[in-house]
Design a protein around this motif. Structure first.
Motif, short mmCIF file in Angstrom:
data_model
loop_
_atom_site.label_atom_id
_atom_site.label_comp_id
_atom_site.label_asym_id
_atom_site.label_seq_id
_atom_site.Cartn_x
_atom_site.Cartn_y
_atom_site.Cartn_z
N GLU A 105 0.83 -1.20 0.00
CA GLU A 105 0.00 0.00 0.00
C GLU A 105 0.87 1.26 0.00
O GLU A 105 0.61 2.20 -0.77
N GLU A 106 1.91 1.27 0.85
CA GLU A 106 2.82 2.41 0.87
C GLU A 106 3.54 2.54 -0.48
O GLU A 106 3.72 3.65 -1.00
N ARG A 137 5.61 -11.37 -0.66
CA ARG A 137 4.85 -11.55 0.58
C ARG A 137 5.03 -10.32 1.48
O ARG A 137 6.10 -10.12 2.06
N MET A 138 3.99 -9.49 1.60
CA MET A 138 4.01 -8.31 2.47
C MET A 138 2.64 -8.13 3.10
O MET A 138 1.63 -8.55 2.52
N PRO A 139 2.56 -7.52 4.29
CA PRO A 139 1.25 -7.28 4.92
C PRO A 139 0.50 -6.15 4.23
O PRO A 139 1.05 -5.42 3.41
N VAL A 143 1.73 -9.10 -5.38
CA VAL A 143 0.86 -9.43 -6.51
C VAL A 143 -0.22 -8.36 -6.67
O VAL A 143 -0.48 -7.86 -7.77
N GLU A 144 -0.87 -8.00 -5.56
CA GLU A 144 -1.91 -6.98 -5.60
C GLU A 144 -1.31 -5.62 -6.00
O GLU A 144 -1.93 -4.85 -6.74
N LEU A 145 -0.12 -5.33 -5.50
CA LEU A 145 0.57 -4.09 -5.86
C LEU A 145 0.78 -4.01 -7.37
O LEU A 145 0.51 -2.98 -7.99
N MET A 146 1.26 -5.09 -7.96
CA MET A 146 1.53 -5.10 -9.40
C MET A 146 0.24 -4.98 -10.21
O MET A 146 0.23 -4.34 -11.27
N LYS A 147 -0.84 -5.58 -9.72
CA LYS A 147 -2.13 -5.46 -10.42
C LYS A 147 -2.59 -4.01 -10.45
O LYS A 147 -3.10 -3.51 -11.45
N LYS A 186 4.38 -16.42 -12.46
CA LYS A 186 3.37 -16.18 -13.49
C LYS A 186 2.66 -14.86 -13.28
O LYS A 186 2.45 -14.08 -14.21
N ALA A 187 2.30 -14.56 -12.01
CA ALA A 187 1.62 -13.31 -11.70
C ALA A 187 2.52 -12.12 -12.01
O ALA A 187 2.07 -11.07 -12.51
#
Length: 488
Positions: free
Chosen positions: A38-39, A57-59, A64-68, A94-95
């Motif tokens: 998020e930061e 892997r981060m809280p 993966v969500e960051l890259m999306k 792959k992601a």
């Protein structure tokens, strides 16, 4: 300055990666740390970094969500992504690939592998930034203005900018040898020449003498304002045109022109080409009425301009070259667009530095004009009233005339005249009249002494708004932009 966002939830890992980058990279960098996705995302939105190095892997928000989220950002805001992961899991790789990651590196991170990936990202970023700035420079030259100035202040060097034009075979390859690591931006490029702008660092570019035996190099004067790029391009081209003339006397080389290095000299210059314009217009407008002998005489009269002021012949040639290549080939589109000889000849004439000397180039211009005149003459023999009609149009196009009036003038049926006129000129009557008026408008605008509404009136346009609309459709710019472009 290259900005890197480093995202990892472990402080010690961030510190270790930061030290590797700081110690190993030899260019200025700024490293901004983020402890979760998020930061990192907020930093990417606010700071527009060139590179994002992120753990998977981060809280709060993982990699993966960051890259999306980054993948849906505007293209100009997307950083190059390097993914770090302690998990040798194909799903993560792959992601990362699907999100456009440049590299996927397993932990513990190999120093050499990381630096290789970062250097690759930096090179891609610098290349992309260079291409963006080259596009901005082209916009300045084309439009005479720059709508987006972001990024350009970073290019500025206290000694200003220069333009260099190089003519010869494989000029871009030769250019890379000459510039030797200097920053430069390609503005125009063909097989036979390349035009660049570069931030001047106070030291002149050095050229090997053997290089100058093969290539012609024209260098503009310095400028510290991006709006001067168009003027600098003209200066560089004009400087290169000196190769056709004796450096001492300014007289035309009758044999082989000289290669070498030519500088724009900021002293006396020609500000008024009215006489040359009038001679050119007489030649080109007379072409469809003249015999080959008359056309030859018209071309000879045109090239007599080099006898008037030998010291300024390079400026005269630059102006005449632009006049011929921008006007002569489009004057009779019904022929120039379809006749293979005229098409090939026009390409040859455009490549003026392929000629050994100016008389050879003049000979090609003459060949083009005589051949075109012969084609026009052949058609008018079959329809002699077309010759009379064209003469009438050229005399009265500034007035409110129409095809019915012209057909009546030459005593020919309206429908028959319309058909034959298009066969001869390649365009219908209204299009021919419009182009004639636009060409006259261009000449008047280039003088710089008439207001737009005055130009419209003098060219036969009763409505200035309609004139401005038509002019933009034909030229891609407003009358004012055209005037500014050709006066500079």
């Amino acid at each position: 300055m290259i900005t890197i966002v480093l995202a990892d939830d472990e402080k010690l890992i961030r510190a270790g990666l930061k030290k590797i980058l700081t110690d190993s990279l030899d260019i200025p960098i700024e490293i901004i740390e983020a402890k979760n996705g998020e930061e990192a995302l907020e930093l990417c939105r606010d700071r527009n970094p060139e590179i994002l190095i992120t753990d998977i892997r981060m809280p709060v928000m993982d990699g993966v969500e960051l890259m999306k989220n980054i993948s849906v950002m505007e293209e100009k805001q997307k950083p190059a992504i390097i993914v770090l992961s302690g998990y040798d899991d194909f799903s993560y790789a792959k992601a990362a690939i699907q999100s456009g990651a440049l590299s996927y590196i397993l932990k513990p991170v190999d120093k050499k592998e990381l630096i290789t990936a970062v250097n690759s990202a930096i090179m891609d970023s610098l290349k992309e930034e260079k291409e963006k700035n080259e596009q901005k420079f082209r916009q300045i030259i084309e439009k005479g203005r720059l709508d987006d100035v972001s990024g350009l202040p970073e290019i500025t060097i206290k000694n200003g900018l220069r333009c260099i034009v190089i003519y010869g075979k494989n000029p871009i390859q030769a250019l890379e040898t000459v510039m030797q690591g200097r920053t430069y931006y390609v503005v125009e490029q063909t097989k036979s020449y390349v035009l660049i702008v570069y931030p001047f660092d106070g030291n002149e570019v050095s050229y090997d003498p053997s290089y100058l035996d093969t290539y012609i190099v024209g260098i503009s004067g310095p400028a510290d304002d991006y709006s001067m790029l168009r003027t600098m391009r003209r200066q560089a081209r004009t400087a290169a045109m000196q190769s056709f003339f004796n450096a001492e006397t300014g007289e035309i080389y009758e044999k082989q022109r000289k290669g070498g290095l030519y500088y724009w000299e900021n002293d006396q210059h020609i500000n008024d080409f009215t006489t040359l314009d009038e001679t050119y217009e007489k030649m080109i407008s007379h072409c469809d009425l003249a015999s080959p002998d008359e056309t030859q005489k018209d071309v000879e009269n045109l090239f007599d301009c080099f006898k008037n002021n030998a010291k300024l012949n390079s400026e005269t040639l630059c102006y005449l070259y632009r006049k011929i290549t921008s006007n002569m080939f489009s004057r009779y589109p019904g022929y120039t667009d379809s006749d293979m000889y005229l098409h090939i000849k026009s390409i040859m004439i455009e490549n003026i530095f392929e000629y050994a000397n100016l008389p050879e180039w003049q000979s090609s211009v003459l060949d083009y004009a005589v051949y075109l005149a012969a084609l026009l003459k052949q058609d008018t023999k079959e329809s002699p009233y077309i010759t009379e009609a064209l003469a009438f149009i050229k005399t009265h196009f500034k007035k409110n005339i129409n095809m019915a009036m012209v057909a009546n003038q030459v005593s020919v049926n309206y429908t028959w005249f319309s058909e034959k006129f298009k066969e001869h000129t390649g365009v219908n009557f209204n299009e021919y009249l419009k182009r004639l008026r636009i060409e006259e408008a261009k000449k008047l605008l280039e003088k710089g002494c008439y207001k737009v509404y005055e130009v419209a009136e003098r060219c036969g346009f009763s409505d200035v708004k309609y004139f401005m609309k038509i002019f933009r459709e034909e030229t891609g710019m407003s009358p004012t932009e055209w005037s500014n472009k050709h006066i500079s």
